[in-house]
Write a protein that holds these residues in place. Structure first.
Motif, PDB file in Angstrom:
ATOM      1  N   LEU A 320       0.832  -1.208   0.000  1.00 19.18           N
ATOM      2  CA  LEU A 320       0.000   0.000   0.000  1.00 19.18           C
ATOM      3  C   LEU A 320       0.866   1.257   0.000  1.00 19.18           C
ATOM      4  O   LEU A 320       0.468   2.282  -0.559  1.00 19.18           O
ATOM      5  CB  LEU A 320      -0.923  -0.013   1.220  1.00 19.18           C
ATOM      6  N   TRP A 321       2.030   1.152   0.561  1.00 22.64           N
ATOM      7  CA  TRP A 321       2.900   2.324   0.669  1.00 22.64           C
ATOM      8  C   TRP A 321       3.861   2.454  -0.512  1.00 22.64           C
ATOM      9  O   TRP A 321       4.122   3.558  -0.991  1.00 22.64           O
ATOM     10  CB  TRP A 321       3.677   2.252   1.984  1.00 22.64           C
ATOM     11  N   ARG A 328      -4.060   5.420  -2.339  1.00 24.60           N
ATOM     12  CA  ARG A 328      -5.399   5.995  -2.235  1.00 24.60           C
ATOM     13  C   ARG A 328      -5.343   7.191  -1.278  1.00 24.60           C
ATOM     14  O   ARG A 328      -4.315   7.445  -0.646  1.00 24.60           O
ATOM     15  CB  ARG A 328      -6.408   4.953  -1.713  1.00 24.60           C
ATOM     16  N   LYS A 329      -6.444   7.868  -1.163  1.00 24.77           N
ATOM     17  CA  LYS A 329      -6.491   9.008  -0.256  1.00 24.77           C
ATOM     18  C   LYS A 329      -6.305   8.569   1.191  1.00 24.77           C
ATOM     19  O   LYS A 329      -5.812   9.329   2.027  1.00 24.77           O
ATOM     20  CB  LYS A 329      -7.819   9.752  -0.409  1.00 24.77           C
ATOM     21  N   THR A 330      -6.699   7.345   1.469  1.00 20.36           N
ATOM     22  CA  THR A 330      -6.624   6.858   2.847  1.00 20.36           C
ATOM     23  C   THR A 330      -5.352   6.066   3.114  1.00 20.36           C
ATOM     24  O   THR A 330      -5.245   5.403   4.149  1.00 20.36           O
ATOM     25  CB  THR A 330      -7.839   5.960   3.124  1.00 20.36           C
ATOM     26  N   LEU A 334      -4.380   4.648   6.819  1.00 24.05           N
ATOM     27  CA  LEU A 334      -4.323   3.218   7.106  1.00 24.05           C
ATOM     28  C   LEU A 334      -2.961   2.812   7.660  1.00 24.05           C
ATOM     29  O   LEU A 334      -2.869   1.998   8.587  1.00 24.05           O
ATOM     30  CB  LEU A 334      -4.642   2.414   5.849  1.00 24.05           C
ATOM     31  N   CYS A 335      -1.902   3.377   7.102  1.00 24.96           N
ATOM     32  CA  CYS A 335      -0.559   3.044   7.599  1.00 24.96           C
ATOM     33  C   CYS A 335      -0.370   3.526   9.026  1.00 24.96           C
ATOM     34  O   CYS A 335       0.201   2.813   9.870  1.00 24.96           O
ATOM     35  CB  CYS A 335       0.500   3.664   6.688  1.00 24.96           C
ATOM     36  N   VAL A 336      -0.858   4.734   9.327  1.00 30.43           N
ATOM     37  CA  VAL A 336      -0.732   5.262  10.689  1.00 30.43           C
ATOM     38  C   VAL A 336      -1.555   4.430  11.671  1.00 30.43           C
ATOM     39  O   VAL A 336      -1.092   4.095  12.770  1.00 30.43           O
ATOM     40  CB  VAL A 336      -1.167   6.742  10.722  1.00 30.43           C
ATOM     41  N   LEU A 337      -2.763   4.050  11.277  1.00 28.83           N
ATOM     42  CA  LEU A 337      -3.611   3.256  12.165  1.00 28.83           C
ATOM     43  C   LEU A 337      -2.993   1.887  12.441  1.00 28.83           C
ATOM     44  O   LEU A 337      -3.043   1.394  13.572  1.00 28.83           O
ATOM     45  CB  LEU A 337      -4.997   3.088  11.543  1.00 28.83           C
TER      46      LEU A 337
END
Length: 934
Positions: A320-321, A328-330, A334-337
């Motif tokens: 994802l990174w 995506r915008k999120t 998502l990575c921080v969460l």
């Protein structure tokens, strides 16, 4: 329990919504599978019926062992039954059926069809009997004479434990030398570096396989006997029977054979812990060896699952990174969460590991849930019963037997790593992707399912296939300066293993621009077509069974041409198929040069063909067609003919209608090469036949006759010489060949266009009076079409390889077409049959409408290199769990949904394809295939 159930009942709707609550059938088979594997030492099975039967038999074995009073009897019972239950149930049932059949037939050698000694596994049967006898003898003697009722670190069991440690080290080292990567990280320095030099590569690989044979001997023969000795020497078997002893040692004696390499690891761990720990500790004091092995087995399995699940979660998060197309915008959110709630994510991974359920990434994003527990099969249906079959499925049908033979050698040598049920492998060759799943494992066998993925080049499919090619190219084809370099694609779920030599079809597609549209080639095509027609007809007549020639009268007697019946045979099937051919290979827009012929079959069947009697040439008397059927018609007609309605003939020109006079051969053997009587009569004007007869190659005709091998007498050359000089036979061939030639190109003798060639190649004929006559004779039509296709292939070969020098070279070329080639269409059933029969070469002509070019497709059967890599099993299970959750719970059945788009690291699109229908869409899925590793 009351409080726990109150909480559970409240959470049931929430668990169902998250997809964690399992369906009853999945829960049942999952529980049976877990108990069978960890409690009874078995393996997951390829079918649910086998799973239930094996569970009942294995549980019964544990119960029976509890009631056996003698300790020696218990050891012998556990050793023998554990060995038998670890064998392939199909092989055991086959041996039983074979024995029953032999008993029923008594002393005779008759047996059921298929149970012949040609395929009966005598070698494996003798091996099993010898190994079982040695194991029983060893276990009985050691338990009775050597074992002592107290535990000692320097006793016989401890010595065997040291031997097992050495065996484990050697087996592990030999296994790692067989694969391209050690631990999937470091490149193996002993593995061949480059596969471009195929012969050198396979020579080096064969040397490694010899080392793998040593590993097979140690793993199959030495290690089981050593572990049986270790268990037979255990002091726990001398005490009173208990449930723990019965369950633990039943599993232990079964695991020795069922999964030898895993059992070897567990036994070594138990032996090492016993040696380094205190005798008074709880582990050594309260638990017997069987229960220790059971607990170590559970911990080993859960540890492997935890590591692979953690790798899968990290891959999803990193993708994802790092992947730009996944942004995506999120993404940042998502990575921080996931970083902040890392302990909670880790807890979810641990929970899914304890339940042995898939880790479900919601929409393949780093939002993890616990999927519901399910068996290894993952799908409720039987294996291999569903697939999205298409024309390309036949390639996988042909490939599977060859592939399983190559897998047998690789698995026995250890090239594919540790074989465990639920493991997934991916094979790659040209545009083909092979998905391999291990369903069950046992002593010297494993059962697999092979799936073939689609060959259609979609954007998602192509993107992931390119990444697969990059992974394999980096491992096998790229030179590495360092001896032990790292795996460049370590983050990918695919880890390369080995290269397998498999005999299969290579697929080459070429553009024929400049060949099929060349005026010179088209002009030569017409001349070559007449030669090929002559060769095909003579070859066909020379190979006809002698029973068909009984209809021909002896030499000197009349051989009148019989009129075809009014309800003659319909058009060949290919006439209809040519209008509905594959758009990639035949497009209707290229056939504008000739008027279309449609519904020819119905027209031919509806015609009322009048029969006429011509007692004197030139006179025409009408005759009722019923006269012949009633037997009242004259039986000594000198001439018969059929006057067709097309083309229309004006009054006064009836004498131009073709008729065949009496045929009197000058050679008595000419009748063996005579054309069938129903081929002799047609509606082609006689003047046109005489006009075109100048094109007939008489020198080629005589050369072909002199090359025949249908006569085996001592005077073969003299007979062939007389046949070649028979003018009546030659006139017969001239008449038929030129009539067929006109039937292919019509009355006009102009140069054909490329569109006409493709049209006739596909089975369509131009509008002419000969069309009715030719299409009513399926056998002749088939020969004419074959000759046309041979000629077109000859034109392509002459343009590519050079011109034909003489008649002998042309004959050799046509014989090669007849022997080694199938030249036709992909849509024909004969094309699939030729692939399954492994015809060496196949050729197809087509038209690419999108590019406006003529193309050819050539398949060559040859030994090719198939790359095999191992997939992260938990990544596959997790994506399949997400697929099931998304389609069944979120009802997101959009064909372009996000979760099936290309994902080069997770191979998301390919993984979704490999799921069983209706969730996935593989074009081929095999039944469970047993592979014997001996």
């Amino acid at each position: 329990m009351n409080q726990i159930l109150h909480i559970l009942f409240v959470l049931l709707p929430f668990l169902w919504a998250l997809g964690t609550l399992p369906p009853p059938d999945a829960l049942l088979f999952w529980a049976v599978e877990q108990v069978l594997e960890f409690g009874l030492g078995g393996s997951s099975m390829s079918t649910h019926l086998r799973l239930l039967v094996m569970f009942i038999v294995s549980a019964g074995a544990a119960v029976v062992s509890y009631f056996i009073p003698s300790t020696v009897g218990v050891v012998l019972f556990m050793t023998g039954l554990g060995f038998l239950l670890s064998l392939n149930p199909s092989d055991v049932s086959m041996v039983f059926r074979y024995g029953v059949t032999r008993h029923r037939v008594g002393s005779s050698h008759e047996a059921r069809p298929g149970n012949s000694g040609h395929w009966f596994p005598w070698k494996e049967c003798f091996l099993f009997i010898a190994v079982l006898g040695m194991a029983l003898l060893e276990a009985g003697l050691l338990h009775h004479y050597v074992s002592v009722p107290q535990v000692s670190r320097s006793g016989a069991q401890a010595v065997v434990g040291y031997v097992l440690m050495v065996l484990l080290s050697i087996v592990w080292i030999l296994r790692e030398t067989q694969s391209i990567y050690i631990f999937g990280i470091f490149r193996n320095p002993f593995y061949p570096k480059d596969i471009h030099a195929v012969s050198v590569f396979y020579d080096k690989q064969n040397k490694l396989l010899k080392i793998g044979a040593v590993r097979w001997i140690l793993l199959t023969l030495v290690s089981p006997l050593a572990m049986v000795a270790f268990l037979a020497l255990d002091s726990s078997l001398h005490g009173l029977h208990s449930v723990s002893v019965s369950i633990g040692f039943t599993r232990a004696f079964r695991m020795v054979w069922q999964n030898t390499e895993t059992a070897l690891l567990e036994t070594v761990v138990v032996s090492a812990v016993h040696m380094v720990s205190s005798t008074d500790c709880w582990w050594n004091r309260s638990l017997d060896t069987g229960i220790r092995l059971l607990l170590i087995g559970i911990m080993r399995d859960r540890l492997i699952q935890f590591i692979t699940k953690l790798q899968f979660a990290v891959t999803v998060l990193l993708a994802l990174w790092t992947e730009k197309k996944q942004h995506r915008k999120t993404t940042t959110t998502l990575c921080v969460l996931n970083t902040v709630f890392a302990p909670f994510v880790l807890g979810i991974i641990v929970l899914s590991t304890l339940l042995s359920s898939p880790l479900l990434p919601l929409f393949t994003l780093p939002v993890f849930l616990v999927g519901f527990p399910r068996p290894v099969q993952s799908w409720p249906g039987a294996v291999g019963t569903a697939a999205c079959v298409c024309t390309d499925s036949v390639f996988y049908h042909q490939m599977v037997p060859r592939l399983t033979a190559a897998l047998q050698t690789a698995m026995a040598a250890g090239s594919l790593g540790l074989l465990l049920p639920g493991s997934h492998y991916l094979g790659r060759f040209e545009d083909r992707l092979i998905w391999i799943m291990i369903l069950e494992c046992g002593y010297t066998y494993c059962c697999i399912n092979v799936k073939g993925l689609e060959l259609q080049e979609t954007s998602c499919h192509t993107a992931e296939a390119q990444r697969v090619d990059e992974v394999f190219e980096s491992a096998f084809q790229r030179e590495h300066p360092q001896v032990c370099s790292l795996n460049e694609h370590l983050e990918n779920v695919l880890t390369p293993c080995t290269v397998l030599p498999v005999k299969l079809y290579s697929d080459a597609r070429n553009v024929l621009t400049g060949i099929i549209d060349s005026p010179d080639n088209l002009k030569e095509f017409k001349d070559d077509l007449i030669k090929v027609l002559v060769w095909v007809l003579i070859q066909h007549c020379s190979k006809r069974p002698s029973t068909q020639e009984n209809k021909t009268e002896n030499t000197g007697e009349a051989s009148p041409a019989l009129p075809p019946a009014a309800n003659s045979s319909p058009c060949p099937e290919s006439l209809e198929d040519s209008e509905s051919a594959n758009s990639d290979w035949s497009d209707g827009s290229i056939f504008d040069d000739e008027p279309a012929i449609k519904n020819r079959k119905e027209k031919l069947q509806s015609k009322d063909l009048p029969c006429t009697k011509l007692p004197i040439p030139g006179s025409v008397d009408s005759q009722n067609p019923d006269d012949h059927s009633a037997g009242t018609g004259p039986k000594n007609d000198l001439y018969r003919t059929v006057i067709l309605g097309l083309p229309a003939v004006d009054k006064g020109q009836r004498e131009d209608v073709a008729y065949i006079p009496l045929v009197e051969f000058s050679c008595s053997q000419s009748r063996l090469l005579s054309l069938p009587e129903e081929w002799r009569s047609n509606s082609t004007p006689r003047s046109k036949i005489l006009e075109m007869s100048a094109l007939f190659p008489e020198d080629w005709y005589q050369f072909v006759l002199r090359q025949l091998e249908c006569f085996h007498s001592e005077e073969k050359s003299r007979v062939l010489e007389e046949i070649a000089k028979d003018k009546a036979l030659k006139d017969l061939y001239v008449h038929t060949v030129m009539a067929c030639y006109i039937g292919l190109f019509g009355i006009d003798n102009g140069v054909p266009s490329p569109g006409q060639l493709v049209r006739v190649y596909n089975g369509g004929l131009p509008w002419a009076g000969t069309l009715d006559w030719l299409s009513e004779k399926p056998e002749l039509f088939h020969l004419v079409r074959k000759a046309f296709r041979y000629t077109l292939k000859l034109m392509v070969d002459k343009a590519s390889l050079g011109p034909i020098e003489d008649f002998k070279e042309l004959t050799n070329c046509l014989r090669e077409y007849e022997r080694d080639w199938y030249i036709g269409l992909v849509s024909e059933e004969q094309w699939k049959r030729a692939i399954l029969e492994e015809k060496p070469c196949l050729f197809c002509l087509g038209y690419e409408s999108s590019m406006g070019v003529y193309t050819s497709r050539v398949l060559m059967l040859q030994e090719m290199s198939v790359h095999i890599g191992k997939l992260n099993a938990e990544a596959v299970r997790g994506q399949w769990a997400n697929l099931s959750w998304e389609l069944l719970y979120a009802t997101n059945d959009d064909e372009e949904r996000y979760s099936i788009q290309a994902h080069p690291l997770l191979l998301r699109n390919l993984t979704v394809q490999a799921a069983d229908p209706p969730l996935g869409y593989p074009i081929f899925s095999s039944k469970p295939l047993p592979i014997h590793l001996c």
